[in-house]
Design a protein around this motif. Sequence first.
Motif, PDB file in Angstrom:
ATOM      1  N   SER A 272       0.890  21.336  -3.674  1.00 16.42           N
ATOM      2  CA  SER A 272      -0.216  21.929  -4.438  1.00 16.42           C
ATOM      3  C   SER A 272      -0.528  21.136  -5.708  1.00 16.42           C
ATOM      4  N   GLU A 273      -1.727  21.351  -6.202  1.00 20.30           N
ATOM      5  CA  GLU A 273      -2.136  20.706  -7.449  1.00 20.30           C
ATOM      6  C   GLU A 273      -1.232  21.144  -8.602  1.00 20.30           C
ATOM      7  N   THR A 274      -0.768  22.390  -8.578  1.00 20.70           N
ATOM      8  CA  THR A 274       0.126  22.879  -9.635  1.00 20.70           C
ATOM      9  C   THR A 274       1.413  22.065  -9.659  1.00 20.70           C
ATOM     10  N   VAL A 275       2.023  21.855  -8.501  1.00 28.26           N
ATOM     11  CA  VAL A 275       3.269  21.079  -8.434  1.00 28.26           C
ATOM     12  C   VAL A 275       3.005  19.630  -8.836  1.00 28.26           C
TER      13      VAL A 275
ATOM     14  N   PHE B  43       8.250  16.345  -3.903  1.00 29.81           N
ATOM     15  CA  PHE B  43       7.717  17.486  -3.157  1.00 29.81           C
ATOM     16  C   PHE B  43       6.293  17.279  -2.640  1.00 29.81           C
ATOM     17  N   PRO B  44       5.385  16.682  -3.417  1.00 30.13           N
ATOM     18  CA  PRO B  44       4.035  16.486  -2.894  1.00 30.13           C
ATOM     19  C   PRO B  44       3.963  15.634  -1.622  1.00 30.13           C
ATOM     20  N   GLN B  45       4.983  14.849  -1.343  1.00 28.30           N
ATOM     21  CA  GLN B  45       4.995  14.047  -0.119  1.00 28.30           C
ATOM     22  C   GLN B  45       4.972  14.940   1.120  1.00 28.30           C
ATOM     23  N   LEU B  46       5.452  16.174   0.981  1.00 25.36           N
ATOM     24  CA  LEU B  46       5.479  17.098   2.120  1.00 25.36           C
ATOM     25  C   LEU B  46       4.083  17.464   2.604  1.00 25.36           C
ATOM     26  N   ALA B  47       3.068  17.273   1.777  1.00 23.65           N
ATOM     27  CA  ALA B  47       1.701  17.589   2.193  1.00 23.65           C
ATOM     28  C   ALA B  47       1.249  16.701   3.348  1.00 23.65           C
ATOM     29  N   GLY B  48       1.847  15.513   3.450  1.00 20.08           N
ATOM     30  CA  GLY B  48       1.429  14.599   4.492  1.00 20.08           C
ATOM     31  C   GLY B  48       2.467  14.275   5.536  1.00 20.08           C
TER      32      GLY B  48
END
Length: 125
Positions: free
Chosen positions: A41-44, A52-57
């Motif tokens: 998420s944008e918050t993270v 953690f943002p790597q999990l988006a892809g």
Amino acid sequence: MSLSVDVFTADENGESRFLDAPEGSSDLAGFESWRTTVWGSETVRSLGARFFPQLAGDDLRVPPEDVPEFIEEVLLLQGNVESIAARMDSSKPVAQRVGEIAGRLNNILDAAHRASRIRGGVQIW
């Protein structure tokens, strides 16, 4: 479907060997939808998280040498769990979301500490 967190080591051939979660530990890392709604998420992202943002892809694989920095990121998210939960698009009450995210972060932190003790890595998938 759920995300899982696992500790791994490399065997003598460089192949990953995943370790079972010990009794009393959980490998739950969130719902599959959390790849984008929580961890990516944008918050993270706005907190400066890089793992953690790597999990988006894709799945997240933290090599042994990055585990200390990963632990710091987990602690960062734990310190901001209310903000993360409040900004989620969900019909659940914020307090329930806080509890769910905090519980999964505890599981992830536990796995990261176990990995650190044996010079292993962490994978969330």
